[in-house]
Design an enzyme around this catalytic site. Structure first.
Site, PDB file in Angstrom:
ATOM      1  N   GLN A  98       0.443  -1.524   0.169  1.00  0.00           N
ATOM      2  CA  GLN A  98       0.651   0.031   0.191  1.00  0.00           C
ATOM      3  C   GLN A  98       0.916   1.289   0.049  1.00  0.00           C
ATOM      4  O   GLN A  98       1.518   1.971   0.511  1.00  0.00           O
ATOM      5  CB  GLN A  98      -0.693   0.914   1.747  1.00  0.00           C
ATOM      6  CG  GLN A  98      -1.919   1.051   0.991  1.00  0.00           C
ATOM      7  CD  GLN A  98      -2.264   1.478   2.772  1.00  0.00           C
ATOM      8  OE1 GLN A  98      -1.835   0.942   3.403  1.00  0.00           O
ATOM      9  NE2 GLN A  98      -3.643   2.106   2.593  1.00  0.00           N
ATOM     10  N   SER A 126       0.919   6.832   2.578  1.00  0.00           N
ATOM     11  CA  SER A 126       2.182   7.879   3.586  1.00  0.00           C
ATOM     12  C   SER A 126       2.691   8.511   3.021  1.00  0.00           C
ATOM     13  O   SER A 126       3.919   6.950   1.974  1.00  0.00           O
ATOM     14  CB  SER A 126       1.876   6.813   4.772  1.00  0.00           C
ATOM     15  OG  SER A 126       1.076   7.355   5.580  1.00  0.00           O
ATOM     16  N   SER A 142       5.144  -2.183   3.904  1.00  0.00           N
ATOM     17  CA  SER A 142       5.022  -2.713   4.975  1.00  0.00           C
ATOM     18  C   SER A 142       4.560  -3.878   3.504  1.00  0.00           C
ATOM     19  O   SER A 142       4.239  -3.596   2.629  1.00  0.00           O
ATOM     20  CB  SER A 142       3.760  -3.138   5.513  1.00  0.00           C
ATOM     21  OG  SER A 142       3.983  -2.334   6.594  1.00  0.00           O
ATOM     22  N   GLU A 156      -9.221  -1.152   5.667  1.00  0.00           N
ATOM     23  CA  GLU A 156      -7.319  -1.688   6.433  1.00  0.00           C
ATOM     24  C   GLU A 156      -7.879  -1.764   8.258  1.00  0.00           C
ATOM     25  O   GLU A 156      -7.608  -2.861   8.833  1.00  0.00           O
ATOM     26  CB  GLU A 156      -6.652  -0.193   5.999  1.00  0.00           C
ATOM     27  CG  GLU A 156      -5.266  -0.668   6.528  1.00  0.00           C
ATOM     28  CD  GLU A 156      -4.668   0.712   6.860  1.00  0.00           C
ATOM     29  OE1 GLU A 156      -3.506   0.803   6.653  1.00  0.00           O
ATOM     30  OE2 GLU A 156      -5.189   1.819   6.354  1.00  0.00           O
ATOM     31  N   GLU A 216      -4.624   8.518  17.627  1.00  0.00           N
ATOM     32  CA  GLU A 216      -5.238  10.761  17.175  1.00  0.00           C
ATOM     33  C   GLU A 216      -6.191  10.845  15.793  1.00  0.00           C
ATOM     34  O   GLU A 216      -6.903  11.684  16.167  1.00  0.00           O
ATOM     35  CB  GLU A 216      -3.373  11.461  17.606  1.00  0.00           C
ATOM     36  CG  GLU A 216      -2.752  12.076  18.653  1.00  0.00           C
ATOM     37  CD  GLU A 216      -1.473  10.545  18.276  1.00  0.00           C
ATOM     38  OE1 GLU A 216      -1.175  10.529  19.294  1.00  0.00           O
ATOM     39  OE2 GLU A 216      -1.831  10.238  17.653  1.00  0.00           O
TER      40      GLU A 216
END
Length: 398
Positions: free
Chosen positions: A117, A120, A152, A235, A368
């Site tokens: 994936q 980010s 990953s 996910e 968060e």
């Protein structure tokens, strides 16, 4: 097509096993067996016919998985291909074309092709919509340039799901497009990121002039955020709400350690373990409900709560295990740099579990951010003031 019942499913599995005896299967036979299982609709039984399923109820999936496990059939190594199974496959199913579904789903499920994936970035982790990787039109395809991080299994992946910016002149959520990327394409560079455990299951991925054909675009141009929401909701459920039996996962490891070591038990530790056990069971049942919502086509923000609970519990359970094991719990089997092909919490030592669990509150959505989602979309609390959603991405301060 008539609704598939549990009795129907068990009959189909029995007939399949009669024709495909799993006993004594070698590596070559393993792949043939998995391909045949997919073609028989016994892979994802809730997927459409022809795509590994029978259009059955999702609640029947554990029935199929348990029946094949009891027969000693080979599995598809789900800890190795979890990103494909939990994120890429449901996204391709919902947003992919017929050609994309036919091309990607079968080798994904059999484990022939590993997925990663590419979401980010160094400057866009929690604020995913602020990503800077660019995809520009070039003839009948696209050219990608940018950097992704915390990826990953990128070092073993054949394909990636990727979000890139195709229009910097509109607000950040509106200018994104979703792609399937060939990880073997020229211009893709994968570098390891060594973690606290000493291993490097994570990677940085650099994209330099990488060409992607337009047929590998998933969804409409500019609709990448909508497609990504499907990925993100799945996910969070796949990370925190996986199908587990009672006392499955990390809490099972802790409970076994408690039962196996009566000499180190204390009333305080007993109280801690019981509290964690109850919370783990509540989280497991909540995950079951969320998976049923996904199967019914009604995914919601509940997956964020499941994933948040998973991260907190894993960290507390692994810390309790170290307390229970004492000095023995501080040992690590190896600090050597390695690039594992799967992540297995329960099959490792206590020291690994304690260290690796620290990443659970970052990966798959930081705790968060998940708390914000729960506050705003579940509890209905006022949203935080935002001005960056109405300004063109190119005009945002960096």
């Amino acid at each position: 097509m008539a609704e598939i019942t549990e009795a129907d499913l068990r009959a189909r599995i029995s007939a399949f096993l009669a024709d495909h005896d799993p006993a004594g299967i070698d590596d070559d036979g393993r792949l043939a067996f998995l391909r045949a299982r997919f073609d028989a609709g016994l892979a994802w039984v809730h997927f459409p016919v022809g795509l590994g399923g029978l259009a059955a109820g999702r609640s029947l999936q554990p029935v199929a998985d348990d029946a094949f496990a009891e027969a000693g059939a080979p599995d598809n190594r789900p800890t190795r291909i979890g990103i494909g199974l939990g994120m890429a496959a449901p996204t391709i199913l919902v947003h992919g074309t017929d050609a994309q579904r036919s091309r990607f789903l079968r080798p994904l499920w059999t484990g022939e092709e590993v997925w990663c994936q590419l979401f980010s970035e160094p400057g866009a982790g929690s604020d995913l919509a602020g990503l800077a990787t660019r995809a520009r039109r070039d003839g009948d395809g696209w050219v990608l340039d940018g950097q992704k991080v915390w990826t990953s299994m990128a070092h073993v992946a054949r394909w990636a799901i990727l979000l890139a910016r195709t229009d910097p002149d509109v607000p950040k959520h509106a200018g994104l497009t979703f792609f399937v990327l060939d990880m073997t394409a020229p211009g893709v560079e994968v570098r390891p990121l060594r973690q606290l455990t000493g291993e490097a299951e994570f990677n940085e991925v650099y994209l330099t002039g990488v060409r992607v054909p337009d047929e590998h675009r998933l969804g409409d141009v500019g609709a990448g955020w909508k497609v990504a929401q499907t990925t993100l909701m799945n996910e969070r459920v796949s990370i925190g709400g996986g199908a587990l039996p009672r006392e499955g996962g990390m809490i099972g490891v802790l409970a076994k350690a408690w039962r196996d070591q009566p000499a180190v038990r204390t009333p305080g530790m007993h109280d801690t373990i019981m509290r964690l056990w109850v919370r783990a069971e509540a989280a497991r049942l909540t995950g079951l409900r969320v998976r049923q919502q996904l199967a019914a086509g009604a995914p919601g923000p509940d997956g964020s709560a499941v994933k948040l609970s998973f991260a907190t519990l894993n960290q507390q359970i692994s810390a309790a295990e170290l307390d229970l094991r004492g000095d023995e719990g501080l040992r690590r089997d190896s600090w050597a740099m390695s690039r594992p092909e799967e992540v297995d919490f329960t099959g490792r030592d206590a020291g690994y579990r304690y260290l690796r669990a620290k990443g659970n509150s970052i990966e798959g959505g930081t705790s968060e951010v998940l708390r914000n989602i729960i506050a705003e979309r579940v509890l209905g609390l006022p949203a935080e003031p935002r001005v960056d959603t109405r300004v063109a991405w190119k005009d945002l301060p960096r």
